[in-house]
Motif scaffolding. Structure first.
Motif, PDB file in Angstrom:
ATOM      1  N   LEU A  87       0.796  -1.222   0.000  1.00 31.85           N
ATOM      2  CA  LEU A  87       0.000   0.000   0.000  1.00 31.85           C
ATOM      3  C   LEU A  87       0.828   1.273   0.000  1.00 31.85           C
ATOM      4  CD1 LEU A  87      -2.815  -0.978   2.536  1.00 31.85           C
ATOM      5  CD2 LEU A  87      -2.897  -1.009   0.035  1.00 31.85           C
ATOM      6  N   TYR A  88       2.075   1.205   0.481  1.00 33.75           N
ATOM      7  CA  TYR A  88       2.855   2.421   0.682  1.00 33.75           C
ATOM      8  C   TYR A  88       4.190   2.352  -0.058  1.00 33.75           C
ATOM      9  CZ  TYR A  88      -0.442   2.439   4.572  1.00 33.75           C
ATOM     10  OH  TYR A  88      -1.580   2.369   5.329  1.00 33.75           O
ATOM     11  N   LYS A  89       4.588   3.496  -0.602  1.00 35.76           N
ATOM     12  CA  LYS A  89       5.920   3.607  -1.191  1.00 35.76           C
ATOM     13  C   LYS A  89       6.950   3.671  -0.070  1.00 35.76           C
ATOM     14  CE  LYS A  89       3.845   6.404  -4.828  1.00 35.76           C
ATOM     15  NZ  LYS A  89       3.682   7.778  -5.340  1.00 35.76           N
ATOM     16  N   THR A  90       8.084   3.064  -0.303  1.00 37.93           N
ATOM     17  CA  THR A  90       9.154   3.090   0.697  1.00 37.93           C
ATOM     18  C   THR A  90      10.204   4.138   0.328  1.00 37.93           C
ATOM     19  OG1 THR A  90      10.222   1.238  -0.446  1.00 37.93           O
ATOM     20  CG2 THR A  90       8.787   0.710   1.409  1.00 37.93           C
ATOM     21  N   HIS A  91       9.745   5.198  -0.297  1.00 44.47           N
ATOM     22  CA  HIS A  91      10.591   6.332  -0.655  1.00 44.47           C
ATOM     23  C   HIS A  91       9.708   7.571  -0.775  1.00 44.47           C
ATOM     24  CE1 HIS A  91       9.073   4.835  -4.573  1.00 44.47           C
ATOM     25  NE2 HIS A  91       8.974   6.129  -4.844  1.00 44.47           N
ATOM     26  N   ALA A  92      10.320   8.706  -0.929  1.00 40.69           N
ATOM     27  CA  ALA A  92       9.599   9.955  -1.188  1.00 40.69           C
ATOM     28  C   ALA A  92      10.167  10.575  -2.459  1.00 40.69           C
ATOM     29  CB  ALA A  92       9.743  10.928  -0.021  1.00 40.69           C
ATOM     30  N   GLY A  93       9.308  11.166  -3.262  1.00 46.20           N
ATOM     31  CA  GLY A  93       9.745  11.767  -4.522  1.00 46.20           C
ATOM     32  C   GLY A  93       9.019  13.067  -4.795  1.00 46.20           C
ATOM     33  N   ALA A  94       9.636  13.900  -5.611  1.00 48.02           N
ATOM     34  CA  ALA A  94       9.037  15.175  -6.006  1.00 48.02           C
ATOM     35  C   ALA A  94       9.598  15.587  -7.354  1.00 48.02           C
ATOM     36  CB  ALA A  94       9.326  16.262  -4.967  1.00 48.02           C
ATOM     37  N   VAL A  95       8.852  16.431  -8.071  1.00 52.70           N
ATOM     38  CA  VAL A  95       9.319  16.931  -9.361  1.00 52.70           C
ATOM     39  C   VAL A  95       9.233  18.447  -9.398  1.00 52.70           C
ATOM     40  CG1 VAL A  95       8.749  14.857 -10.668  1.00 52.70           C
ATOM     41  CG2 VAL A  95       7.039  16.662 -10.427  1.00 52.70           C
ATOM     42  N   LEU A  96      10.177  19.038 -10.124  1.00 54.01           N
ATOM     43  CA  LEU A  96      10.167  20.467 -10.421  1.00 54.01           C
ATOM     44  C   LEU A  96      10.153  20.604 -11.937  1.00 54.01           C
ATOM     45  CD1 LEU A  96      12.098  19.951  -7.737  1.00 54.01           C
ATOM     46  CD2 LEU A  96      12.274  22.431  -7.833  1.00 54.01           C
ATOM     47  N   THR A  97       9.351  21.532 -12.442  1.00 50.96           N
ATOM     48  CA  THR A  97       9.197  21.733 -13.879  1.00 50.96           C
ATOM     49  C   THR A  97       9.205  23.230 -14.188  1.00 50.96           C
ATOM     50  OG1 THR A  97       6.776  21.820 -13.765  1.00 50.96           O
ATOM     51  CG2 THR A  97       7.788  19.636 -14.044  1.00 50.96           C
ATOM     52  N   ARG A  98       9.042  23.567 -15.473  1.00 49.12           N
ATOM     53  CA  ARG A  98       9.008  24.989 -15.850  1.00 49.12           C
ATOM     54  C   ARG A  98       7.841  25.721 -15.198  1.00 49.12           C
ATOM     55  NH1 ARG A  98       9.472  25.540 -22.289  1.00 49.12           N
ATOM     56  NH2 ARG A  98       7.948  23.854 -22.211  1.00 49.12           N
ATOM     57  N   SER A  99       6.693  25.077 -15.107  1.00 48.34           N
ATOM     58  CA  SER A  99       5.499  25.724 -14.573  1.00 48.34           C
ATOM     59  C   SER A  99       5.241  25.378 -13.113  1.00 48.34           C
ATOM     60  CB  SER A  99       4.273  25.300 -15.401  1.00 48.34           C
ATOM     61  OG  SER A  99       4.000  23.915 -15.195  1.00 48.34           O
ATOM     62  N   GLY A 100       5.907  24.345 -12.617  1.00 49.50           N
ATOM     63  CA  GLY A 100       5.625  23.856 -11.282  1.00 49.50           C
ATOM     64  C   GLY A 100       4.608  22.729 -11.262  1.00 49.50           C
ATOM     65  N   SER A 101       3.943  22.461 -12.398  1.00 48.92           N
ATOM     66  CA  SER A 101       2.972  21.377 -12.492  1.00 48.92           C
ATOM     67  C   SER A 101       3.675  20.049 -12.733  1.00 48.92           C
ATOM     68  CB  SER A 101       1.993  21.647 -13.638  1.00 48.92           C
ATOM     69  OG  SER A 101       1.222  20.495 -13.926  1.00 48.92           O
ATOM     70  N   LYS A 102       3.231  19.004 -12.063  1.00 49.41           N
ATOM     71  CA  LYS A 102       3.813  17.675 -12.275  1.00 49.41           C
ATOM     72  C   LYS A 102       3.646  17.203 -13.715  1.00 49.41           C
ATOM     73  CE  LYS A 102       3.152  15.637  -7.626  1.00 49.41           C
ATOM     74  NZ  LYS A 102       2.062  16.390  -6.996  1.00 49.41           N
ATOM     75  N   ARG A 103       2.625  17.691 -14.408  1.00 54.18           N
ATOM     76  CA  ARG A 103       2.316  17.220 -15.756  1.00 54.18           C
ATOM     77  C   ARG A 103       3.073  17.964 -16.850  1.00 54.18           C
ATOM     78  NH1 ARG A 103      -1.933  13.767 -16.009  1.00 54.18           N
ATOM     79  NH2 ARG A 103      -3.190  13.522 -14.128  1.00 54.18           N
ATOM     80  N   ASP A 104       3.827  18.975 -16.491  1.00 47.90           N
ATOM     81  CA  ASP A 104       4.570  19.750 -17.481  1.00 47.90           C
ATOM     82  C   ASP A 104       5.756  18.932 -17.983  1.00 47.90           C
ATOM     83  OD1 ASP A 104       5.290  21.840 -19.058  1.00 47.90           O
ATOM     84  OD2 ASP A 104       6.073  23.095 -17.447  1.00 47.90           O
ATOM     85  N   PRO A 105       5.901  18.718 -19.294  1.00 51.75           N
ATOM     86  CA  PRO A 105       6.995  17.881 -19.811  1.00 51.75           C
ATOM     87  C   PRO A 105       8.364  18.488 -19.523  1.00 51.75           C
ATOM     88  CG  PRO A 105       5.296  18.210 -21.488  1.00 51.75           C
ATOM     89  CD  PRO A 105       5.010  19.169 -20.379  1.00 51.75           C
ATOM     90  N   GLY A 106       9.308  17.631 -19.209  1.00 54.74           N
ATOM     91  CA  GLY A 106      10.665  18.063 -18.918  1.00 54.74           C
ATOM     92  C   GLY A 106      10.788  18.397 -17.452  1.00 54.74           C
ATOM     93  N   LEU A 107      11.376  17.497 -16.675  1.00 51.57           N
ATOM     94  CA  LEU A 107      11.329  17.665 -15.222  1.00 51.57           C
ATOM     95  C   LEU A 107      12.674  17.380 -14.566  1.00 51.57           C
ATOM     96  CD1 LEU A 107      11.311  14.522 -13.967  1.00 51.57           C
ATOM     97  CD2 LEU A 107       8.971  14.599 -14.815  1.00 51.57           C
ATOM     98  N   LEU A 108      12.778  17.874 -13.334  1.00 48.43           N
ATOM     99  CA  LEU A 108      13.856  17.535 -12.413  1.00 48.43           C
ATOM    100  C   LEU A 108      13.215  16.697 -11.317  1.00 48.43           C
ATOM    101  CD1 LEU A 108      16.734  17.879 -11.155  1.00 48.43           C
ATOM    102  CD2 LEU A 108      15.858  19.974 -10.087  1.00 48.43           C
ATOM    103  N   TYR A 109      13.711  15.495 -11.090  1.00 54.40           N
ATOM    104  CA  TYR A 109      13.110  14.560 -10.138  1.00 54.40           C
ATOM    105  C   TYR A 109      14.029  14.369  -8.941  1.00 54.40           C
ATOM    106  CZ  TYR A 109      11.373  10.152  -8.193  1.00 54.40           C
ATOM    107  OH  TYR A 109      10.904   9.179  -7.348  1.00 54.40           O
ATOM    108  N   LEU A 110      13.464  14.480  -7.737  1.00 49.74           N
ATOM    109  CA  LEU A 110      14.191  14.276  -6.490  1.00 49.74           C
ATOM    110  C   LEU A 110      13.652  13.019  -5.821  1.00 49.74           C
ATOM    111  CD1 LEU A 110      13.905  17.921  -5.033  1.00 49.74           C
ATOM    112  CD2 LEU A 110      15.395  17.090  -6.870  1.00 49.74           C
ATOM    113  N   HIS A 111      14.539  12.115  -5.449  1.00 51.61           N
ATOM    114  CA  HIS A 111      14.134  10.815  -4.904  1.00 51.61           C
ATOM    115  C   HIS A 111      14.894  10.560  -3.611  1.00 51.61           C
ATOM    116  CE1 HIS A 111      12.761   6.542  -5.467  1.00 51.61           C
ATOM    117  NE2 HIS A 111      13.823   6.306  -4.709  1.00 51.61           N
ATOM    118  N   PHE A 112      14.161  10.416  -2.506  1.00 54.57           N
ATOM    119  CA  PHE A 112      14.752  10.119  -1.201  1.00 54.57           C
ATOM    120  C   PHE A 112      14.382   8.698  -0.791  1.00 54.57           C
ATOM    121  CE2 PHE A 112      14.048  10.697   3.616  1.00 54.57           C
ATOM    122  CZ  PHE A 112      15.266  10.088   3.906  1.00 54.57           C
ATOM    123  N   GLU A 113      15.382   7.849  -0.674  1.00 52.73           N
ATOM    124  CA  GLU A 113      15.188   6.459  -0.264  1.00 52.73           C
ATOM    125  C   GLU A 113      16.483   5.984   0.391  1.00 52.73           C
ATOM    126  OE1 GLU A 113      14.014   2.077  -2.184  1.00 52.73           O
ATOM    127  OE2 GLU A 113      14.246   3.839  -3.477  1.00 52.73           O
TER     128      GLU A 113
END
Length: 249
Positions: A87-113
């Motif tokens: 049920l749960y992810k064993t990590h945390a993630g986030a994305v930064l984009t040009r607009s700040g929207s997760k759906r905006d193509p072209g992203l920077l991904y941060l993954h903590f695990e």
């Protein structure tokens, strides 16, 4: 009223212990009484990290931004189409984009695990129309694309994919026999790097992320230029018969 985010000082040992425990007991009976720990030791510092990275990117003139309240992915997994019913992810993630929207193509991904933290950037499984544009951009300027790919590889962030077509796509025969032919088969174009636990515990993580984003920017700008190309693609790529599940980062 906006929440007080505070400064990012690194993830504390309790955040690592939380994910270590969740790996062993991935069930509501374990998670629910520890949700306040998750909020305080994972979510709160991750929000501070997103805010600090956004500020650092802006100061460096890099066109990426993340909303601390929306950039993170939920810890709850989408198990509808997955044989893995945890049920749960064993990590945390986030994305930064040009607009700040997760759906905006072209992203920077941060993954903590714990033991497997990382950074990523690029175009991960873009929608078929954008994928067609990326492939055409390779066809239009194969030498320029390869120079960009070689530069990333020289910086220890080589381009990579997790899926590809099995044969050269119709309309791209001019690339046959060259290095660029392999890249037009790819269904993702990303680069990345690993982060060790010591880096995740340090406030210097912000500078590390900004430096990576600066190195990965040519890949993002190349893809954004392709996205703005309004010419019809050399080959229409059909949409799948049913919608794909949301990415489970």
């Amino acid at each position: 009223m906006a929440k007080d985010i505070g400064a990012f000082t690194g993830f504390r040992p309790a955040a690592f212990s939380f994910f270590t425990g969740l790996r062993k007991r991935n069930d509501p009976d374990w998670f629910k009484p520890r949700k306040p720990i998750y909020e305080a030791e994972v979510v709160a510092p991750f929000r501070a990290l997103i805010a600090a990275v956004s500020a650092g990117l802006s100061e460096a003139g890099l066109p990426l931004v993340g909303d601390p309240d929306r950039a993170m992915f939920r810890i709850y997994r989408d198990v509808r189409f997955s044989p893995d019913k945890r049920l749960y992810k064993t990590h945390a993630g986030a994305v930064l984009t040009r607009s700040g929207s997760k759906r905006d193509p072209g992203l920077l991904y941060l993954h903590f695990e714990p033991g497997a933290s990382r950074l990523g950037a690029g175009f991960w499984h873009p929608e078929p129309p954008l994928l067609a544009k990326l492939r055409r951009a390779i066809l239009d300027d194969a030498d320029g694309f390869l120079a960009m790919a070689d530069s990333l590889a020289g910086a220890s962030h080589p381009l990579r994919t997790d899926a590809q077509a099995s044969r050269l796509i119709r309309g791209f025969e001019a690339l046959k026999g060259g290095r660029a032919a392999d890249f037009v088969l790819w269904k993702s174009l990303t680069c990345g790097c690993a982060l060790d636990d010591a880096q995740m515990r340090s406030a210097q993580l912000v500078e590390r992320i900004v430096a990576f984003a600066r190195t990965a920017l040519p890949l993002l700008e190349w893809g954004w230029d392709a996205l703005d190309d309004d010419r019809p693609p050399p080959l229409v790529i059909p949409h799948p018969a049913r919608p794909l599940p949301r990415p489970d980062f």
